[in-house]
Scaffold this motif. Structure first.
Motif, PDB file in Angstrom:
ATOM      1  N   LEU A 120     -11.831  -8.629   8.348  1.00 56.47           N
ATOM      2  CA  LEU A 120     -11.274  -9.306   9.628  1.00 56.47           C
ATOM      3  C   LEU A 120     -12.190  -8.357  10.664  1.00 56.47           C
ATOM      4  O   LEU A 120     -12.875  -7.395  10.966  1.00 56.47           O
ATOM      5  CB  LEU A 120      -9.530  -8.589   9.724  1.00 56.47           C
ATOM      6  CG  LEU A 120      -8.942  -9.126   8.828  1.00 56.47           C
ATOM      7  CD1 LEU A 120      -7.691  -8.542   8.972  1.00 56.47           C
ATOM      8  CD2 LEU A 120      -8.600 -10.679   8.590  1.00 56.47           C
ATOM      9  N   PRO A 165       7.217 -16.995  -0.469  1.00 53.86           N
ATOM     10  CA  PRO A 165       7.271 -16.894   1.654  1.00 53.86           C
ATOM     11  C   PRO A 165       6.024 -16.958   2.060  1.00 53.86           C
ATOM     12  O   PRO A 165       4.908 -17.259   1.378  1.00 53.86           O
ATOM     13  CB  PRO A 165       7.639 -15.534   1.880  1.00 53.86           C
ATOM     14  CG  PRO A 165       7.898 -15.155   1.056  1.00 53.86           C
ATOM     15  CD  PRO A 165       6.980 -15.603  -0.264  1.00 53.86           C
ATOM     16  N   CYS A 217       2.424 -15.763   1.813  1.00 51.06           N
ATOM     17  CA  CYS A 217       2.434 -15.338   0.629  1.00 51.06           C
ATOM     18  C   CYS A 217       1.109 -14.875   0.102  1.00 51.06           C
ATOM     19  O   CYS A 217       0.316 -14.181  -1.183  1.00 51.06           O
ATOM     20  CB  CYS A 217       3.288 -15.129  -0.848  1.00 51.06           C
ATOM     21  SG  CYS A 217       3.098 -16.934  -0.941  1.00 51.06           S
TER      22      CYS A 217
END
Ligand SMILES: Nc1ncnc2c1ncn2[C@@H]1O[C@H](COP(=O)(O)OP(=O)(O)OP(=O)(O)O)[C@@H](O)[C@H]1O
Length: 596
Positions: free
Chosen positions: A35, A62, A65
């Motif tokens: 990132l 979910p 995930c």
């Protein structure tokens, strides 16, 4: 676990003909991305599992995930980040023919909007090398299986022409891959956008597909209890970590019960598990609970038997034929036919372009009506003025008519996505595609060049019809080839349009009309030589003014264009087209692998 011999029964249709069955397994699979600010994020952490031929597995968890990321890893579609762990396809790491073994239906539907469902499947069946006698039967079968009968003859559609629904597009994407008969089928959210009945039917059909010997792995957001019961195995993820891998039977319910999460009677186990493992909405002690579930699974009997099964997968098996697919010549023929058909079915796209060229060429011809005659035979002052007008006309034709090629870009993007899907699934390769694309564009561009030449040359009474036409045609081919490179290389069509327009604007400035070649400042001379416009403009000017008149001679002298050789300029323009086509091929080959 070991390889299973194929079921030879059944028709020659899409899902009954698995030549060879391939299991897929993965162990200790982790994937981390970088990132901004030097940080990194674990997307998938130490995930293991396997799916055998004849089985259907669900990856659930979910939102966010890591379901898509896991499928991307299994399908070899990850282009960035760091991956560790092992993936075995047919008990082999990185098999060379992975694209012919694994088909991946991604979440985004990449379809050609002008074709009907049946036409789309017809082209897919040709690329899948299904023998012509079995083709219609195979198409009908997948149409019925995917519940597409009601819309079989409806266009896919686009924002202008309403076509099939989002759910039908999903089913069509699956149907295409079914026709290709890949032994392993990965599907990312195949039921998204479908109502519960359609979702159930799609899962039932995929269950049939698995039973014919395919290995079917799919991610799924929500499954009704009936749909859940159709899966053989379940991989549950939360925040990239593995919470469960094992059968969908009572074993799963008992595993969660043993961790203190008793599934209430008559409730849907799939929904219950998702509730337990979802920590997105600030569940109290959510992090600790998830950590506990992950550890509990790692230590469970289930994990041990999974590890044992994975060890079995490491026993090497013979390689084998994956599936039939079209060779390069067949691909070329099918793609050429499809592109020509697409042009035919999109008359308004080409029609608008053609109409714009006709309107502008007509305007040019009538604004400069008979100016060529005045330049040739008028008295000296009028002839000189006419020559100045003609130079402006030739500049406009060269610069603006060629500039209009920028308009092909948005149309190209739809095709690019389909190319990427078909290439990633091993159905087509780059060279047949580029050649077919080039040839399919020729009739349209020839018509545009011919009509524009007729209007401009005849109305303005210019010299050298044939050379004018050849020059305009070659220039348009070069410009369209350049736009293909830009279209393939840019991430968004607005960027492509801006870049293409900017580049053309620069070439116009350098081509030797706004500033005569000999007056271009030293620092910009490279632009003069680089711009393909230069060689085209020179040729237009020479073609018009090399007519033995005094005015013609004076113009050529003032532009230092007395020695222009039309053949040389034609060859230079052809070389530009060849270089841009080669660059287009390279950009497709290197950047459009389907990896993310
Ligand atoms: N290349 C990447 N760079 C940064 N973050 C990424 C990258 N790829 C995936 N992620 C993040 O990893 C997480 C998992 O993404 P993924 O798309 O696999 O989830 P998912 O379970 O398929 O989600 P959904 O069900 O909503 O489609 C998300 O938070 C996503 O933003």
């Amino acid at each position: 676990m070991a390889e299973v011999m194929p079921d030879r029964k059944g028709s020659a249709t899409g899902i009954k003909d698995v030549e060879r069955r391939y299991p897929i397994s993965w162990s200790g699979l982790s994937h981390t991305v970088s990132l901004r600010g030097g940080r990194s994020k674990a997307i998938v952490s130490n995930v293991s599992g396997h799916c055998d031929p004849g089985q259907m597995m669900a990856i659930m968890g979910p939102s966010g995930c890591g379901k898509t990321s896991l499928l991307d890893l299994l399908g070899g579609r990850v282009g960035s980040g760091t991956t560790s762990g092992e993936i075995l396809i047919g008990c082999k790491q990185h098999p060379a023919n992975i694209r012919k073994i694994v088909s991946y239906v991604t979440q985004e539907d990449s379809l050609l909007t002008c074709f009907t469902v049946r036409e789309t499947l017809r082209y897919a069946s040709r690329l899948a090398a299904i023998p012509s006698r079995a083709r219609e039967e195979a198409i009908q079968e997948v149409i019925v299986q995917m519940g597409l009968l009601v819309c079989a003859d409806t266009r896919v559609g686009d924002p202008l022409i309403k076509g099939i629904s989002g759910g039908q597009k999903r089913r069509l994407s699956i149907a295409i891959e079914l026709l290709h008969r890949s032994p392993i089928l990965l599907l990312d959210e195949p039921t998204s956008g479908l109502d519960s009945t359609a979702a159930m039917q799609v899962i039932e059909h995929l269950r049939d597909v698995a039973q014919k010997g395919h290995t079917v792995v799919m991610s799924i957001h929500q499954a009704s209890s009936r749909a859940y019961g159709l899966f053989d195995s379940l991989c549950l993820l939360s925040k990239g970590q593995q919470v469960y891998f094992g059968p969908t039977t009572d074993v799963a319910i008992e595993h969660f019960a043993a961790q203190g999460h008793e599934c209430p009677r008559y409730s849907n186990p799939a929904e219950f598990f998702l509730d337990v493992i979802n920590t997105d909405f600030g569940a109290e002690n959510g992090g600790a609970r998830l950590e506990g579930l992950v550890r509990a699974f790692e230590k469970s009997e289930l994990a041990s038997s999974m590890r044992e099964a994975l060890r079995q997968q490491e026993i090497p098996q013979d390689g084998g034929v994956s599936r039939e697919s079209a060779g390069p010549f067949r691909q070329f023929a099918v793609l050429l036919l499809r592109m020509l058909h697409m042009n035919w079915k999109n008359p308004y796209i080409f029609g608008v372009r053609l109409a714009m060229y006709i309107a502008l060429a007509f305007m040019v011809g009538t604004m400069y009506y008979d100016v060529g005659e005045v330049a040739r035979g008028g008295e000296p002052v009028a002839a000189a003025a006419a020559a100045t007008s003609l130079l402006a006309l030739l500049f406009y034709v060269q610069a603006f008519l060629v500039f209009m090629s920028v308009a092909i870009l948005p149309f190209f993007l739809e095709i690019r996505d389909v190319f990427r899907r078909e290439r990633a699934n091993g159905q087509i390769t780059c060279l047949p595609y580029v050649l077919a694309d080039f040839l399919a564009g020729l009739p349209g561009v020839t018509l545009i060049a011919l009509i524009s030449t007729m209007l401009v040359v005849w109305l303005a009474n210019l010299n050298g019809f044939a050379q004018f036409f050849a020059n305009l045609l070659l220039s348009l081919i070069v410009a369209e080839s350049l736009m293909h490179v830009i279209g393939a290389a840019q991430p968004h069509y607005i960027i492509g349009m801006a870049f293409g327009a900017g580049l053309f604007g620069m070439f116009m400035l350098c081509e030797g009309f706004m500033v005569k070649p000999q007056d271009i400042p030293d620092g910009w001379v490279w632009g003069y030589y680089l711009a393909f416009h230069t060689y085209s403009f020179e040729w237009f000017v020479h073609n018009q003014f090399d007519d033995g008149t005094l005015v013609g001679e004076a113009v050529l002298k003032s532009f230092e264009m007395e020695d222009v050789d039309p053949l040389r300029n034609a060859l230079i323009l052809s070389a530009y087209a060849a270089v841009f086509q080669a660059a287009y091929f390279m950009v497709l080959k290197v950047f459009h692998t389907g990896k993310r």
